[in-house]
Scaffold this motif. Structure first.
Motif, PDB file in Angstrom:
ATOM      1  N   PRO A  73      25.363  44.472  98.930  1.00 37.66           N
ATOM      2  CA  PRO A  73      25.053  45.642  98.097  1.00 37.66           C
ATOM      3  C   PRO A  73      26.232  46.572  97.861  1.00 37.66           C
ATOM      4  CG  PRO A  73      23.298  45.258  99.671  1.00 37.66           C
ATOM      5  CD  PRO A  73      24.398  44.301 100.029  1.00 37.66           C
ATOM      6  N   GLU A  74      27.100  46.746  98.865  1.00 36.48           N
ATOM      7  CA  GLU A  74      28.212  47.690  98.701  1.00 36.48           C
ATOM      8  C   GLU A  74      29.246  47.208  97.699  1.00 36.48           C
ATOM      9  OE1 GLU A  74      29.156  45.119 102.354  1.00 36.48           O
ATOM     10  OE2 GLU A  74      27.412  46.136 101.487  1.00 36.48           O
ATOM     11  N   LYS A  75      29.238  45.933  97.348  1.00 39.19           N
ATOM     12  CA  LYS A  75      30.185  45.396  96.361  1.00 39.19           C
ATOM     13  C   LYS A  75      29.529  45.108  95.020  1.00 39.19           C
ATOM     14  CE  LYS A  75      33.308  43.215  99.723  1.00 39.19           C
ATOM     15  NZ  LYS A  75      33.978  41.951 100.117  1.00 39.19           N
ATOM     16  N   ARG A  76      28.259  45.421  94.899  1.00 35.26           N
ATOM     17  CA  ARG A  76      27.510  45.038  93.709  1.00 35.26           C
ATOM     18  C   ARG A  76      28.054  45.709  92.444  1.00 35.26           C
ATOM     19  NH1 ARG A  76      21.643  46.193  94.797  1.00 35.26           N
ATOM     20  NH2 ARG A  76      21.868  44.390  96.168  1.00 35.26           N
ATOM     21  N   GLY A  77      28.332  47.020  92.526  1.00 35.55           N
ATOM     22  CA  GLY A  77      28.802  47.731  91.341  1.00 35.55           C
ATOM     23  C   GLY A  77      30.101  47.167  90.806  1.00 35.55           C
ATOM     24  N   GLY A  78      31.071  46.966  91.691  1.00 32.81           N
ATOM     25  CA  GLY A  78      32.355  46.427  91.259  1.00 32.81           C
ATOM     26  C   GLY A  78      32.243  45.011  90.722  1.00 32.81           C
ATOM     27  N   THR A  79      31.366  44.196  91.335  1.00 33.07           N
ATOM     28  CA  THR A  79      31.216  42.811  90.885  1.00 33.07           C
ATOM     29  C   THR A  79      30.583  42.735  89.508  1.00 33.07           C
ATOM     30  OG1 THR A  79      31.012  42.035  93.167  1.00 33.07           O
ATOM     31  CG2 THR A  79      30.214  40.566  91.444  1.00 33.07           C
ATOM     32  N   ILE A  80      29.564  43.550  89.269  1.00 33.65           N
ATOM     33  CA  ILE A  80      28.934  43.555  87.946  1.00 33.65           C
ATOM     34  C   ILE A  80      29.923  44.018  86.889  1.00 33.65           C
ATOM     35  CG2 ILE A  80      27.124  44.629  86.541  1.00 33.65           C
ATOM     36  CD1 ILE A  80      25.383  44.672  89.072  1.00 33.65           C
ATOM     37  N   SER A  81      30.717  45.041  87.208  1.00 33.01           N
ATOM     38  CA  SER A  81      31.744  45.495  86.269  1.00 33.01           C
ATOM     39  C   SER A  81      32.751  44.381  85.992  1.00 33.01           C
ATOM     40  CB  SER A  81      32.470  46.722  86.829  1.00 33.01           C
ATOM     41  OG  SER A  81      31.594  47.807  86.965  1.00 33.01           O
ATOM     42  N   TYR A  82      33.121  43.643  87.037  1.00 30.67           N
ATOM     43  CA  TYR A  82      34.068  42.542  86.866  1.00 30.67           C
ATOM     44  C   TYR A  82      33.491  41.467  85.945  1.00 30.67           C
ATOM     45  CZ  TYR A  82      36.818  38.393  88.014  1.00 30.67           C
ATOM     46  OH  TYR A  82      37.590  37.248  87.926  1.00 30.67           O
ATOM     47  N   ILE A  88      20.451  48.424  87.569  1.00 36.55           N
ATOM     48  CA  ILE A  88      20.144  47.661  88.781  1.00 36.55           C
ATOM     49  C   ILE A  88      20.043  48.589  89.982  1.00 36.55           C
ATOM     50  CG2 ILE A  88      21.041  45.910  90.366  1.00 36.55           C
ATOM     51  CD1 ILE A  88      22.109  44.422  87.919  1.00 36.55           C
ATOM     52  N   GLY A  89      20.892  49.615  90.017  1.00 31.55           N
ATOM     53  CA  GLY A  89      20.829  50.573  91.114  1.00 31.55           C
ATOM     54  C   GLY A  89      19.589  51.446  91.058  1.00 31.55           C
ATOM     55  N   ALA A  90      19.067  51.710  89.850  1.00 31.60           N
ATOM     56  CA  ALA A  90      17.886  52.563  89.716  1.00 31.60           C
ATOM     57  C   ALA A  90      16.661  51.927  90.343  1.00 31.60           C
ATOM     58  CB  ALA A  90      17.630  52.864  88.236  1.00 31.60           C
ATOM     59  N   ALA A  91      16.561  50.599  90.232  1.00 25.36           N
ATOM     60  CA  ALA A  91      15.411  49.886  90.806  1.00 25.36           C
ATOM     61  C   ALA A  91      15.826  48.438  91.019  1.00 25.36           C
ATOM     62  CB  ALA A  91      14.202  49.977  89.879  1.00 25.36           C
ATOM     63  N   SER A 110      15.018  44.916  83.925  1.00 22.31           N
ATOM     64  CA  SER A 110      15.724  46.041  83.296  1.00 22.31           C
ATOM     65  C   SER A 110      17.030  45.583  82.664  1.00 22.31           C
ATOM     66  CB  SER A 110      15.982  47.146  84.326  1.00 22.31           C
ATOM     67  OG  SER A 110      16.810  46.703  85.377  1.00 22.31           O
ATOM     68  N   ALA A 111      17.707  44.606  83.284  1.00 25.91           N
ATOM     69  CA  ALA A 111      18.941  44.090  82.690  1.00 25.91           C
ATOM     70  C   ALA A 111      18.651  43.361  81.384  1.00 25.91           C
ATOM     71  CB  ALA A 111      19.645  43.157  83.674  1.00 25.91           C
ATOM     72  N   SER A 112      17.542  42.612  81.333  1.00 28.41           N
ATOM     73  CA  SER A 112      17.201  41.921  80.091  1.00 28.41           C
ATOM     74  C   SER A 112      16.809  42.921  79.007  1.00 28.41           C
ATOM     75  CB  SER A 112      16.071  40.923  80.327  1.00 28.41           C
ATOM     76  OG  SER A 112      14.866  41.577  80.645  1.00 28.41           O
ATOM     77  N   LEU A 113      16.107  43.992  79.392  1.00 25.26           N
ATOM     78  CA  LEU A 113      15.759  45.018  78.409  1.00 25.26           C
ATOM     79  C   LEU A 113      17.002  45.768  77.942  1.00 25.26           C
ATOM     80  CD1 LEU A 113      12.422  46.519  79.797  1.00 25.26           C
ATOM     81  CD2 LEU A 113      12.744  45.103  77.764  1.00 25.26           C
ATOM     82  N   PRO A 129      22.077  62.216  88.560  1.00 24.26           N
ATOM     83  CA  PRO A 129      21.253  62.026  89.762  1.00 24.26           C
ATOM     84  C   PRO A 129      21.097  63.333  90.544  1.00 24.26           C
ATOM     85  CG  PRO A 129      23.434  61.088  90.083  1.00 24.26           C
ATOM     86  CD  PRO A 129      23.348  61.488  88.643  1.00 24.26           C
ATOM     87  N   ARG A 130      19.949  63.500  91.125  1.00 28.64           N
ATOM     88  CA  ARG A 130      19.722  64.694  91.935  1.00 28.64           C
ATOM     89  C   ARG A 130      20.559  64.700  93.184  1.00 28.64           C
ATOM     90  NH1 ARG A 130      13.076  65.141  91.550  1.00 28.64           N
ATOM     91  NH2 ARG A 130      12.981  65.457  89.281  1.00 28.64           N
ATOM     92  N   GLN A 131      20.812  63.492  93.719  1.00 26.77           N
ATOM     93  CA  GLN A 131      21.659  63.362  94.894  1.00 26.77           C
ATOM     94  C   GLN A 131      22.936  62.677  94.455  1.00 26.77           C
ATOM     95  OE1 GLN A 131      19.357  61.241  97.792  1.00 26.77           O
ATOM     96  NE2 GLN A 131      18.207  63.060  98.405  1.00 26.77           N
ATOM     97  N   ALA A 132      24.003  63.435  94.318  1.00 20.75           N
ATOM     98  CA  ALA A 132      25.264  62.901  93.797  1.00 20.75           C
ATOM     99  C   ALA A 132      25.832  61.803  94.668  1.00 20.75           C
ATOM    100  CB  ALA A 132      26.292  64.032  93.653  1.00 20.75           C
ATOM    101  N   ALA A 133      25.350  61.728  95.913  1.00 21.90           N
ATOM    102  CA  ALA A 133      25.911  60.721  96.833  1.00 21.90           C
ATOM    103  C   ALA A 133      25.428  59.321  96.518  1.00 21.90           C
ATOM    104  CB  ALA A 133      25.529  61.056  98.280  1.00 21.90           C
ATOM    105  N   ALA A 134      24.362  59.186  95.733  1.00 20.13           N
ATOM    106  CA  ALA A 134      23.862  57.836  95.430  1.00 20.13           C
ATOM    107  C   ALA A 134      24.813  57.158  94.481  1.00 20.13           C
ATOM    108  CB  ALA A 134      22.458  57.939  94.797  1.00 20.13           C
ATOM    109  N   PRO A 135      25.526  56.122  94.882  1.00 19.84           N
ATOM    110  CA  PRO A 135      26.606  55.585  94.089  1.00 19.84           C
ATOM    111  C   PRO A 135      26.175  54.738  92.922  1.00 19.84           C
ATOM    112  CG  PRO A 135      26.367  54.311  96.110  1.00 19.84           C
ATOM    113  CD  PRO A 135      25.400  55.452  96.197  1.00 19.84           C
TER     114      PRO A 135
END
Length: 395
Positions: free
Chosen positions: A133-142, A326-329, A336-339, A387-393
């Motif tokens: 999970p901690e590498k998911r954002g960077g991998t999807i961007s890649y 993907i991070g939202a749910a 959600s990705a297909s939509l 986001p209400r909690q800015a810490a959620a990456p």
């Protein structure tokens, strides 16, 4: 998710690259007509606007096909599904090279994109299955760098090849690259990957998620703005600045190279900044570039600067949308990705149809201002998703 084979960790090292190359093929297949509208128009004896409808009609098929195919294929093992999709893209691009007339080419394109609608959202969902999970954002961007490369390398090459060897050669070249991508992905993507099944309850859950709905609206608005200009960029440059194919190809390359750079920067920023702030930054770049184009239309140097700034936000905003969805749910990621892919192609249809209508009426300055309006609305909606909690990456 089923367990991958024992040597899966070896394959995973290049699995994101295989998925990224598939996005390159998908991007080239979707964008190719924009790089050779004049050649398609003269070769098939149709108007520039009719040639542009290859993008509009294709986008309509894509926006319908993405959620439908996600629902129908959610229980199919991912390597089989994605490799088969690339195989169809290879066959239909090669077939397009031999199309005898406009109607046949349109049919091949609709088949190509009805199946191709699968690839981008399923590739993003597969990324979530092969990295922690901690590498998911960077991998999807890649993985979304494939779309940047399609604009940076694929679209200028399409323009270069079509202007010298004809549009048939351009389609044949995409088909060959798709064959290689098919083999590479079948070799490197781990087997046994199956995401969460998509059913009617999944769609209902997506519809009740306010953040997902707002993110889908952002995608539609910003892509509508981009494709009002991008679809007819070559003919617009020819009309407004008397640019030839080489200059048009150079600006496509500028757009794509800066798109690639923007996505690389976004990939490095997202895990530390969070996807909201990263998205806000690059959506602002998108609006700035569109504004420079609108105000500087008719001056090639100014339009080149506009394309560079616009390019910074082109692919990075799309990849951030996928990361945020993907991070939202995470359990709704495939749906959600297909939509989001559907929203992207709805935007393509709206933007290309609007740009075509203005082009057909010789309103060559209009698409730039339409682009600014759409992207400005998208930026406003982005601010509503803070986001209400800015810490959620990832949300």
């Amino acid at each position: 998710m089923k367990n991958p084979p024992a040597d899966g960790h070896v394959h995973r090292r290049l699995a994101p690259t295989a998925l990224m190359l598939g996005n390159f093929v998908t991007g080239c297949s979707v964008l190719a007509p924009a790089g050779m509208l004049s050649e398609l128009s003269s070769g098939l004896d149709v108007s520039i606007r009719d040639a542009g409808l290859l993008i509009t009609f294709g986008a309509i098929v894509l926006c319908i096909g993405s959620p439908v195919t996600a629902w129908l294929t959610s229980r199919i093992e991912r390597r089989t599904l994605l490799a088969a999709t690339l195989g169809v893209l290879a066959l239909t691009n090669v077939a397009s090279a031999f199309a005898p007339d406009y109607a046949t080419l349109l049919i091949f394109r609709l088949i190509m994109l009805a199946v191709g609608a699968l690839y981008t959202p399923q590739a993003a969902g597969s990324a979530a299955l092969i990295v922690p999970p901690e590498k998911r954002g960077g991998t999807i961007s890649y993985i979304f760098l494939g779309w940047s490369l399609a604009a940076a390398i694929g679209l200028p090459l399409v323009t270069f090849i079509a202007s010298r060897y004809g549009w048939r050669a351009a389609y044949g070249g995409i088909g060959l690259v798709a064959c290689f991508s098919f083999l590479f992905l079948a070799w490197r993507l781990p087997g046994g990957l199956i995401g969460a099944p998509v059913d009617l309850k999944t769609w209902a859950d997506v519809g009740r998620n306010r953040l997902i709905i707002l993110l889908l609206l952002i995608t539609t608005l910003q892509v509508s703005g981009q494709f009002a200009v991008l679809t007819y960029m070559g003919p617009l440059l020819a009309r407004l600045t008397q640019s030839g194919p080489d200059a048009v190809g150079l600006l496509f390359a500028t757009y794509g190279v800066f798109g690639f750079l923007g996505n690389v920067i976004a990939t490095r920023l997202v895990d530390s900044w969070g996807s909201y702030r990263t998205s806000l930054l690059f959506m602002t770049a998108l609006l700035t570039g569109a504004s420079i184009w609108a105000l500087g239309a008719g001056h090639l140097g100014v339009m080149a600067v506009a394309v560079a700034v616009w390019g910074l936000g082109f692919a990075s905003t799309n990849s951030m949308q996928q990361v945020r969805l993907i991070g939202a749910a995470p359990t709704l990621g495939a749906a959600s990705a297909s939509l989001n892919t559907s929203a992207l192609y709805i935007g393509q249809a709206i933007g290309s149809a609007t740009g075509g209508m203005l082009f057909a009426r010789n309103l060559f300055y209009g698409p730039g201002y339409v682009s600014v309006a759409f992207v400005a609305l998208a930026l406003i909606v982005v601010t509503l998703t803070k986001p209400r909690q800015a810490a959620a990456p990832l949300t």
